[in-house]
Design a protein around this motif. Structure first.
Motif, PDB file in Angstrom:
ATOM      1  N   VAL A  69       0.143  -0.373  -5.352  1.00 43.91           N
ATOM      2  CA  VAL A  69      -0.495   0.927  -5.513  1.00 43.91           C
ATOM      3  C   VAL A  69      -0.652   1.111  -7.023  1.00 43.91           C
ATOM      4  O   VAL A  69       0.320   1.413  -7.720  1.00 43.91           O
ATOM      5  CB  VAL A  69       0.339   2.068  -4.904  1.00 43.91           C
ATOM      6  N   GLY A  70      -1.862   0.887  -7.512  1.00 41.00           N
ATOM      7  CA  GLY A  70      -2.089   0.941  -8.951  1.00 41.00           C
ATOM      8  C   GLY A  70      -1.147   0.002  -9.675  1.00 41.00           C
ATOM      9  O   GLY A  70      -0.812  -1.074  -9.176  1.00 41.00           O
ATOM     10  N   ASN A  71      -0.682   0.432 -10.832  1.00 43.07           N
ATOM     11  CA  ASN A  71       0.288  -0.340 -11.608  1.00 43.07           C
ATOM     12  C   ASN A  71       1.664   0.305 -11.592  1.00 43.07           C
ATOM     13  O   ASN A  71       2.486   0.017 -12.443  1.00 43.07           O
ATOM     14  CB  ASN A  71      -0.187  -0.455 -13.067  1.00 43.07           C
ATOM     15  N   TYR A  72       1.883   1.207 -10.613  1.00 40.21           N
ATOM     16  CA  TYR A  72       3.121   1.981 -10.652  1.00 40.21           C
ATOM     17  C   TYR A  72       3.969   1.922  -9.388  1.00 40.21           C
ATOM     18  O   TYR A  72       5.075   2.450  -9.367  1.00 40.21           O
ATOM     19  CB  TYR A  72       2.801   3.451 -10.964  1.00 40.21           C
ATOM     20  N   ALA A  73       3.494   1.267  -8.323  1.00 37.18           N
ATOM     21  CA  ALA A  73       4.229   1.331  -7.061  1.00 37.18           C
ATOM     22  C   ALA A  73       3.771   0.252  -6.081  1.00 37.18           C
ATOM     23  O   ALA A  73       2.786  -0.446  -6.323  1.00 37.18           O
ATOM     24  CB  ALA A  73       4.024   2.712  -6.424  1.00 37.18           C
ATOM     25  N   VAL A  74       4.497   0.180  -4.970  1.00 33.28           N
ATOM     26  CA  VAL A  74       4.096  -0.636  -3.826  1.00 33.28           C
ATOM     27  C   VAL A  74       4.219   0.209  -2.567  1.00 33.28           C
ATOM     28  O   VAL A  74       4.984   1.179  -2.517  1.00 33.28           O
ATOM     29  CB  VAL A  74       4.934  -1.926  -3.672  1.00 33.28           C
ATOM     30  N   GLN A  75       3.442  -0.168  -1.562  1.00 34.64           N
ATOM     31  CA  GLN A  75       3.465   0.534  -0.281  1.00 34.64           C
ATOM     32  C   GLN A  75       3.700  -0.498   0.821  1.00 34.64           C
ATOM     33  O   GLN A  75       2.789  -1.228   1.204  1.00 34.64           O
ATOM     34  CB  GLN A  75       2.156   1.277  -0.059  1.00 34.64           C
TER      35      GLN A  75
END
Length: 150
Positions: A69-75
């Motif tokens: 998720v962008g460069n800040y997270a994972v889903q």
């Protein structure tokens, strides 16, 4: 203090562990079950303090997929179909660094809900009878009013 940035992320489906390495040299092995029961989704966290929904029957949960998720997270998409939690790098760092305390809190909540030992972790378990979670006003997640499901 700078925010943690992951340098490695490895999903181990056999052992049901997510390994995360960070740029400060710390690394954590986080069980999928812990990720699932502490998912930062409205389904688990509710829509405000006191609306948390105790997750049961998640011992065997797997991760079917994981997307950036962008460069800040994972889903992650869990094997039970849950896929609405977005795990920021900071949240993964917190889960890893506080794993033992969080696990103890989860077990305490299971015991307070009437599950003996670790029986509440078994697949197919569900909450029955009155919940020991704090009562909240309004139709938060868990009430069925937001379309969330466990």
């Amino acid at each position: 203090m700078s925010k943690p940035v992951p340098t490695g992320l490895t999903v181990h489906n056999m052992s049901k562990i997510l390994d995360v390495e960070f740029d400060d040299g710390k690394s954590f092995s986080i069980p999928f079950e812990l990720l699932r029961v502490y998912s930062p989704s409205a389904e688990v966290m509710g829509h405000g303090p006191g609306q948390e929904v105790l997750q049961v029957g998640k011992r065997a949960v797997g991760i079917a997929g994981i997307e950036p998720v962008g460069n800040y997270a994972v889903q992650p998409t869990f094997s039970d179909g849950h896929n609405t939690g977005i795990f920021t790098w900071e949240y993964l760092y917190k889960l890893g660094s506080e794993k033992d305390v969080l696990w103890a809190g989860y077990m305490d909540r299971l015991h307070a809900s009437g599950f003996e030992g670790d029986s509440g972790r078994e697949t197919g378990m569900s909450l029955t009878g009155p919940s020991t979670a704090p009562k909240s006003s309004g139709g938060g997640c868990g009430s069925g009013s937001c379309g969330c499901k466990s």
